[in-house]
Design a protein around this motif. Structure first.
Motif, mmCIF file in Angstrom:
data_model
loop_
_atom_site.group_PDB
_atom_site.id
_atom_site.type_symbol
_atom_site.label_atom_id
_atom_site.label_comp_id
_atom_site.label_asym_id
_atom_site.label_seq_id
_atom_site.Cartn_x
_atom_site.Cartn_y
_atom_site.Cartn_z
ATOM 1 N N VAL A 137 21.625 26.524 -48.389
ATOM 2 C CA VAL A 137 20.910 25.323 -48.853
ATOM 3 C C VAL A 137 20.200 24.856 -47.593
ATOM 4 N N GLY A 159 26.726 18.144 -38.815
ATOM 5 C CA GLY A 159 26.509 18.860 -40.075
ATOM 6 C C GLY A 159 27.608 18.489 -41.042
ATOM 7 N N ALA A 160 27.513 19.027 -42.262
ATOM 8 C CA ALA A 160 28.514 18.690 -43.271
ATOM 9 C C ALA A 160 29.883 19.258 -42.899
ATOM 10 N N ASN A 218 32.913 16.867 -42.978
ATOM 11 C CA ASN A 218 34.160 17.134 -43.712
ATOM 12 C C ASN A 218 35.356 17.082 -42.768
ATOM 13 N N HIS A 263 34.059 23.886 -50.725
ATOM 14 C CA HIS A 263 33.172 24.643 -49.842
ATOM 15 C C HIS A 263 34.007 25.275 -48.730
ATOM 16 N N SER A 297 33.737 25.220 -45.700
ATOM 17 C CA SER A 297 33.947 24.366 -44.523
ATOM 18 C C SER A 297 35.208 23.508 -44.648
ATOM 19 N N GLY A 332 28.271 18.543 -56.067
ATOM 20 C CA GLY A 332 27.267 19.581 -55.835
ATOM 21 C C GLY A 332 27.898 20.815 -55.215
ATOM 22 N N VAL A 362 27.940 24.874 -54.276
ATOM 23 C CA VAL A 362 26.809 25.661 -53.760
ATOM 24 C C VAL A 362 26.317 26.747 -54.723
ATOM 25 N N ASP A 365 32.842 15.724 -50.939
ATOM 26 C CA ASP A 365 31.866 16.561 -50.246
ATOM 27 C C ASP A 365 30.578 16.546 -51.078
ATOM 28 N N ALA A 376 27.529 17.220 -49.726
ATOM 29 C CA ALA A 376 26.669 17.708 -48.633
ATOM 30 C C ALA A 376 25.182 17.649 -49.003
ATOM 31 N N PHE A 377 24.822 18.274 -50.116
ATOM 32 C CA PHE A 377 23.421 18.133 -50.538
ATOM 33 C C PHE A 377 23.320 17.340 -51.834
ATOM 34 N N ASP A 391 24.991 15.804 -45.928
ATOM 35 C CA ASP A 391 24.170 16.460 -44.918
ATOM 36 C C ASP A 391 22.795 15.812 -44.853
ATOM 37 N N HIS A 407 20.344 17.569 -42.702
ATOM 38 C CA HIS A 407 19.432 18.703 -42.443
ATOM 39 C C HIS A 407 19.222 19.599 -43.668
ATOM 40 N N LYS A 408 19.850 19.260 -44.783
ATOM 41 C CA LYS A 408 19.560 19.989 -46.021
ATOM 42 C C LYS A 408 18.501 19.206 -46.806
HETATM 43 C C1 LIG Z 1 26.233 23.247 -46.587
HETATM 44 C C2 LIG Z 1 27.482 22.660 -47.092
HETATM 45 C C3 LIG Z 1 28.542 22.357 -46.230
HETATM 46 C C4 LIG Z 1 28.505 22.684 -44.757
HETATM 47 O O1 LIG Z 1 27.405 22.095 -44.168
HETATM 48 P P1 LIG Z 1 26.826 22.439 -42.730
HETATM 49 O O2 LIG Z 1 25.748 21.455 -42.578
HETATM 50 O O3 LIG Z 1 26.362 23.857 -42.808
HETATM 51 O O4 LIG Z 1 27.923 22.272 -41.744
HETATM 52 C C5 LIG Z 1 29.646 21.749 -46.780
HETATM 53 N N1 LIG Z 1 29.732 21.492 -48.099
HETATM 54 C C6 LIG Z 1 28.739 21.791 -48.963
HETATM 55 C C7 LIG Z 1 28.891 21.470 -50.415
HETATM 56 C C8 LIG Z 1 27.577 22.388 -48.488
HETATM 57 O O5 LIG Z 1 26.564 22.653 -49.329
#
Ligand SMILES: *Cc1c(COP(=O)(O)O)cnc(C)c1O
Length: 471
Positions: A81, A139-140, A144, A182, A184, A235, A237, A262, A264-265, A291, A293-294
């Protein structure tokens, strides 16, 4: 002073305008450069005793390495993403390096003040109230990690242990659950000493990635004597599925658990009237990850973490030294973030939010979703590919229309697409089936880009020896 350093200082405007020219050229080429590429390992050279100065270094970089840049910030990079960088965010980012503020201090710079302002804008977008403290992280994954470190501190307190002082004893009793976490999340659990295996995966609804609420409630009842951390997903991935955040938040009035979300996006879904209901309940989360940067389309690296438990964040991240300020003073980010020193990471986000407003960022989100829907339509009507899940938002999860397709076949196809240079996708596995993901999260992507990418996908699949299933 070293003579080259002195000369560069005198010529700083010329150095910067040459840099600007190179950057401007890249923006001009983003529609035509290949979105993905394979870069060979480069041979290592030794560090020269004498330097060549900034302009010659820029020339060297431009000739030798700039042509090998992956155009992942361009409109037809659909891997992972991946956002690009809006013009205003790039302007902000350049100034971050120029002013070089250490954005952990308190009232000695405008930097932490504008970070608070930027977080305030973002809280408004996501539907988080003033009780949510927040900060910018890289970052996400880091977001997290910070959220779960607060959850860990909370869990320790439930067991009568102050983990930030006494360590992770007693953590075996902590229960962590999620339906479609995710990767992460597992990384965070490893770093935190909680352990990857401590996460229990609960079932999701049939043909969905959204958590089965009855299974969650049963788990909460069965584990009433343990501290439970629920990692909810806003959301996923593969299929951009959302857990029912409002329903999970309601469970909080009956059961004692920490809710980490979470988003993230998916958090940026809140910008769109079509999707904002999916974020209902977010304000009741104990910690939230989003996030930047997404889907906000600011340069790497930037994300936000939010929590209703600022006092726990202080316990985990407090940094005591005689020369540091009182944490009661706001905003002393070095008592609240993993870093002691960090760049002014919020500024590109502030630039983009001011420059384009809610409306501009909403348009990006909605256009990306319309592009994903268009690709979904093309796939539905084709013989060579098939959808694996409905296109819920900005990600299309599909595969080659052949029985028992292998992961190797998917990778071979995607490598051929990458080398063709019209589009870039990344592989995945969905419900055991090797698959392809197309994620739309770049501010430049238009429907024409979808058509170009779709033509490449079908032409290349037709040339390879797949055995398409006839319907
Ligand atoms: C991209 C993403 C992450 C990790 O994000 P980074 O910015 O790559 O560290 C965590 N959770 C979800 C749902 C993601 O889409």
């Amino acid at each position: 002073m070293n003579s080259l350093l002195q000369r560069d200082h005198q010529k700083i405007k010329s150095v910067l305008s040459k840099t600007q020219q190179l950057a401007g050229e890249y923006f001009d080429q983003q529609h035509t450069l290949a979105p993905g590429r394979f870069v060979e390992n480069i041979p290592m050279t030794t560090l020269p005793e004498k330097g060549i100065g900034a302009e010659a270094t820029l020339d060297l970089f431009q000739k030798k390495y700039a042509p090998l840049i992956t155009n992942s910030a361009g409109p037809r990079y659909f891997g992972f993403v991946t956002g690009g960088s809006t013009p205003a965010s790039v302007a902000g980012d350049w100034l971050v390096s120029t002013y070089d503020q250490n954005n952990c201090g308190s009232n000695d710079s405008i930097a932490p003040q504008l970070e608070r302002q930027t977080l305030h804008f973002l809280r408004e977008i996501f539907g988080l109230d003033e009780n949510h403290f927040g900060s910018f992280v890289t970052g996400a994954t880091q977001s997290n990690l910070v959220g779960l470190s607060l959850a860990r501190q909370w869990a320790g307190e439930q067991l009568g242990v102050n983990i930030s002082d006494d360590g992770t004893q007693g953590l075996a009793q902590v229960k962590i659950v999620s339906a479609t976490p995710h990767s992460s999340i597992f990384k965070a659990l490893s770093i935190l000493g909680v352990g990857r295996k401590s996460l229990t995966k609960l079932p999701s609804l049939p043909d969905r990635e959204s958590i089965d609420l009855q299974a969650l409630e049963n788990f909460l009842i069965a584990n009433a004597n343990y501290p439970v951390i629920v990692v909810a997903n806003a959301g996923t991935v593969n299929t951009v599925d959302f857990d029912d955040l409002a329903a999970i938040a309601t469970l909080k009035s009956k059961y004692n658990f920490w809710l980490h979300v979470d988003a993230a996006f998916g958090g940026f879904a809140a910008l769109s009237e079509n999707f904002k209901h999916l974020m209902n309940g977010i304000n009741d989360a104990d910690s939230v990850c989003v996030d930047a940067h997404k889907w906000l389309n600011v340069p790497y690296d930037a994300a936000m973490q939010f929590t209703r438990h600022k006092e726990l964040q202080l316990k985990v991240f407090q940094n005591s030294a005689a020369y540091l300020t009182d944490p009661a003073q706001s905003p002393d980010y070095f008592h609240y973030t993993p870093e002691n020193s960090r760049r002014w990471r919020s500024l590109p986000a502030w630039f983009s939010l001011m420059a384009y407003g809610k409306e501009g960022h909403r348009e990006i989100v909605e256009r990306n979703c319309a592009c994903a829907a268009l690709l979904g339509e093309r796939i539905k009507a084709s013989y060579s590919y098939k959808l694996l899940a409905p296109v819920r938002m900005n990600i299309v999860c599909f595969t080659i229309n052949q029985n028992n397709i292998s992961g190797d076949a998917i990778r071979a196809l995607l490598n051929a697409v990458r080398d063709d240079g019209r589009a870039f996708f990344t592989p995945t596995v969905y419900q055991g089936i090797p698959a392809i993901r197309a994620a739309f999260s770049n501010w430049m992507t238009q429907k024409e880009d979808v058509e170009i990418a779709w033509t490449a996908l079908t032409e290349i699949a037709d040339k390879m020896n797949f055995h398409f299933v006839t319907n």
